[in-house]
Write a protein that holds these residues in place. Structure first.
Motif, PDB file in Angstrom:
ATOM      1  N   MET A   1       0.820  -1.178   0.000  1.00 11.36           N
ATOM      2  CA  MET A   1       0.000   0.000   0.000  1.00 11.36           C
ATOM      3  C   MET A   1       0.873   1.254   0.000  1.00 11.36           C
ATOM      4  O   MET A   1       0.580   2.198  -0.696  1.00 11.36           O
ATOM      5  N   ARG A   2       1.913   1.231   0.797  1.00 10.59           N
ATOM      6  CA  ARG A   2       2.798   2.397   0.881  1.00 10.59           C
ATOM      7  C   ARG A   2       3.386   2.741  -0.489  1.00 10.59           C
ATOM      8  O   ARG A   2       3.469   3.900  -0.862  1.00 10.59           O
TER       9      ARG A   2
ATOM     10  N   PHE B   1       2.054   2.263  -3.303  1.00 11.89           N
ATOM     11  CA  PHE B   1       0.976   2.847  -4.096  1.00 11.89           C
ATOM     12  C   PHE B   1       0.736   4.305  -3.712  1.00 11.89           C
ATOM     13  O   PHE B   1       0.523   5.157  -4.572  1.00 11.89           O
ATOM     14  N   LEU B   2       0.785   4.599  -2.423  1.00 11.76           N
ATOM     15  CA  LEU B   2       0.447   5.936  -1.934  1.00 11.76           C
ATOM     16  C   LEU B   2       1.566   6.962  -2.066  1.00 11.76           C
ATOM     17  O   LEU B   2       1.295   8.143  -2.293  1.00 11.76           O
ATOM     18  N   LEU B   3       2.802   6.554  -1.901  1.00  9.82           N
ATOM     19  CA  LEU B   3       3.912   7.514  -1.909  1.00  9.82           C
ATOM     20  C   LEU B   3       3.988   8.357  -3.180  1.00  9.82           C
ATOM     21  O   LEU B   3       4.136   9.586  -3.086  1.00  9.82           O
TER      22      LEU B   3
ATOM     23  N   MET C   1       1.595   9.250  -5.149  1.00  9.23           N
ATOM     24  CA  MET C   1       0.465  10.186  -5.134  1.00  9.23           C
ATOM     25  C   MET C   1       0.689  11.287  -4.118  1.00  9.23           C
ATOM     26  O   MET C   1       0.341  12.442  -4.361  1.00  9.23           O
ATOM     27  N   GLU C   2       1.276  10.948  -2.992  1.00  4.71           N
ATOM     28  CA  GLU C   2       1.554  11.960  -1.977  1.00  4.71           C
ATOM     29  C   GLU C   2       2.577  12.960  -2.487  1.00  4.71           C
ATOM     30  O   GLU C   2       2.431  14.167  -2.307  1.00  4.71           O
TER      31      GLU C   2
ATOM     32  N   ARG D   1      -1.598  14.399  -4.722  1.00  9.71           N
ATOM     33  CA  ARG D   1      -2.880  13.790  -5.088  1.00  9.71           C
ATOM     34  C   ARG D   1      -3.608  13.142  -3.921  1.00  9.71           C
ATOM     35  O   ARG D   1      -4.628  12.517  -4.108  1.00  9.71           O
ATOM     36  N   ILE D   2      -3.076  13.276  -2.738  1.00  9.53           N
ATOM     37  CA  ILE D   2      -3.754  12.789  -1.540  1.00  9.53           C
ATOM     38  C   ILE D   2      -4.474  13.996  -0.935  1.00  9.53           C
ATOM     39  O   ILE D   2      -3.860  15.013  -0.648  1.00  9.53           O
TER      40      ILE D   2
ATOM     41  N   SER E   1      -7.048  15.350   2.095  1.00  9.29           N
ATOM     42  CA  SER E   1      -7.678  15.057   3.379  1.00  9.29           C
ATOM     43  C   SER E   1      -8.335  16.332   3.894  1.00  9.29           C
ATOM     44  O   SER E   1      -7.967  17.438   3.499  1.00  9.29           O
TER      45      SER E   1
END
Length: 94
Positions: free
Chosen positions: A1-2, A4-6, A8-9, A13-14, A16
């Motif tokens: 998951m990390r 995948f997210l890094l 985008m971060e 693109r993250i 909140s």
């Protein structure tokens, strides 16, 4: 998951909620409670959808969902770009 997210971060693109989104959400909840009384018992379940809507609004994104009923209700109280997809639908909360 990390992994995948890094990426985008790094590209921003993250998304909140920020403090103002929470304040605005309380106004939306109050408005729904006052004007759409039939939804009163469902407000706790709607909070996540309200936050998603407000985040999309803040960044100018179009929210795409199958859940037209809930998001159209929210849009009556805060304008945001919404596209409801036809097809599979989840069970109604009402």
């Amino acid at each position: 998951m990390r992994q995948f997210l890094l990426p985008m971060e790094r590209t921003g693109r993250i998304v909140s909620p920020v403090f103002d989104d929470w304040i605005d959400a309380s106004d939306v909840v109050s408005a729904i409670e006052e004007r759409d009384g039939g939804w009163r018992s469902k407000l706790p379940a709607l909070l996540n959808d309200i936050m998603i809507s407000l985040c999309a609004r803040r960044i100018g994104a179009t929210l795409i969902t199958y859940n037209g009923e809930d998001f159209r209700l929210i849009r009556r109280h805060r304008e945001f770009s919404l596209r409801v997809l036809a097809g599979a639908r989840r069970e109604s909360r009402r």
